[in-house]
Design a protein around this motif. Structure first.
Motif, short mmCIF file in Angstrom:
data_model
loop_
_atom_site.label_atom_id
_atom_site.label_comp_id
_atom_site.label_asym_id
_atom_site.label_seq_id
_atom_site.Cartn_x
_atom_site.Cartn_y
_atom_site.Cartn_z
N MET A 51 0.82 -1.21 0.00
CA MET A 51 0.00 0.00 0.00
C MET A 51 0.86 1.26 0.00
O MET A 51 1.76 1.42 0.83
CB MET A 51 -0.92 0.01 1.21
N GLY A 52 0.60 2.12 -0.96
CA GLY A 52 1.26 3.42 -1.02
C GLY A 52 2.55 3.45 -1.80
O GLY A 52 2.99 4.53 -2.22
N GLU A 53 3.19 2.29 -2.02
CA GLU A 53 4.51 2.32 -2.66
C GLU A 53 4.43 2.63 -4.16
O GLU A 53 5.27 3.36 -4.70
CB GLU A 53 5.24 1.00 -2.42
N TYR A 54 3.45 2.07 -4.85
CA TYR A 54 3.31 2.36 -6.28
C TYR A 54 3.13 3.87 -6.48
O TYR A 54 3.77 4.49 -7.32
CB TYR A 54 2.08 1.62 -6.83
N GLU A 55 2.23 4.46 -5.66
CA GLU A 55 1.98 5.90 -5.75
C GLU A 55 3.23 6.70 -5.40
O GLU A 55 3.50 7.75 -6.00
CB GLU A 55 0.82 6.29 -4.84
#
Length: 301
Positions: A51-55
């Protein structure tokens, strides 16, 4: 279809066949030959499960587009880890759509993006392009089997390029389509994109040997080949009797512990005929970047 999905489908289809020229304005005499950069991602599937790493990676990349003079976006597959996981696709789109909105883009499917056992590419088509875009792809000459393969024409730094991508499992029929495209544009420097080509030690085996024999060796305009799938990094040079040489680059440094989120910038200097490879992860930012400068053949014979 929701308005957001329609906009996304339109953005993913715009500009693939259009010829776009960068640095060709009033200062063309000074700027047309200045270095420019391809943004390249591959095997980003592990980002989709954190969660959050791609963004985070996408946001960092957006800040680099201007300073690095990034002119196009390439992805050689495995966008997500599980083709049927809707949340993973949402994370991928949240990170990548702002980039696609800014740049000419070519994205091909990896084995994680499809139902690989049956070679079913519909999960990729539906989740990346959307239902409406799939209908348009069916009659788009730049598309092979509704997006399993794509090509685009672009002009950067005064150099005419042909980008051809073919997703996971380059069957003889898929190779024939790539051959047809290469034969159609012999006067453009060709960049080939495969999900699976080089191995981690730089060798080519079985099907990749057929890829070399059919789509690389016979076509004088092929100069750069990009691939992922196999873990590691390698740059392989092949020289041919005409004096042409190709550079084939494997980049898949996405292991969980040290390199997840790695992004590649490929900077071409037309005057020096060099390609600078810079690979770094904004997730594991303390890990040193992979950096190497290699020659690139930009002369059409």
């Amino acid at each position: 279809m929701p308005k957001k999905s329609i906009l996304r489908a339109a953005l993913l289809l715009i500009g693939l066949c259009a010829v776009v020229s960068f640095a060709e304005g009033p200062d063309a005499a000074e700027g047309a030959r200045r270095p420019f950069t391809f943004l390249w991602m591959s095997d980003t599937q592990k980002l989709s499960s954190h969660m959050g790493e791609y963004e985070q990676v996408g946001a960092w990349v957006l800040g680099e587009l201007g300073p690095r003079n990034v002119v196009c976006f390439l992805h050689t597959g495995d966008i997500v880890g599980v083709y049927k996981n809707g949340m993973q696709w949402e994370r991928a789109h949240a990170a990548l759509d702002p980039i696609v909105q800014r740049l000419p883009s070519l994205v091909i499917p990896g084995n994680h993006d499809i139902l690989s056992k049956w070679r079913d590419y519909d999960p990729f088509r539906k989740n990346w392009y959307g239902e409406e875009a799939m209908a348009a792809l069916a009659t788009d000459e730049t598309s092979y089997e509704c997006g399993r393969g794509r090509y685009m024409l672009q002009t950067f730094g005064g150099i005419d390029f042909l980008f051809v991508g073919m997703g996971y499992d380059t069957t003889p029929e898929a190779m024939a389509w790539v051959e047809e495209v290469l034969g159609k544009y012999p006067d453009r420097i060709a960049v080939l994109m495969f999900h699976d080509y080089l191995h981690g030690n730089g060798r080519i085996f079985r099907r990749s040997q057929e890829q070399f024999d059919r789509m690389i060796a016979p076509y004088e305009n092929v100069r750069l080949v990009l691939s992922g799938h196999h873990a590691g990094s390698f740059i392989r040079r092949d020289d041919f009797p005409s004096g042409r040489f190709t550079q084939s680059i494997l980049m898949n440094m996405q292991d969980n512990s040290t390199r997840r989120g790695t992004v590649q910038f490929l900077t071409i200097d037309p005057e020096a005929s060099t390609l600078s490879v810079y690979a770094w992860s904004p997730i594991f930012w303390k890990k040193p970047a992979f950096e190497q400068v290699i020659p690139i053949d930009l002369e059409l014979r």
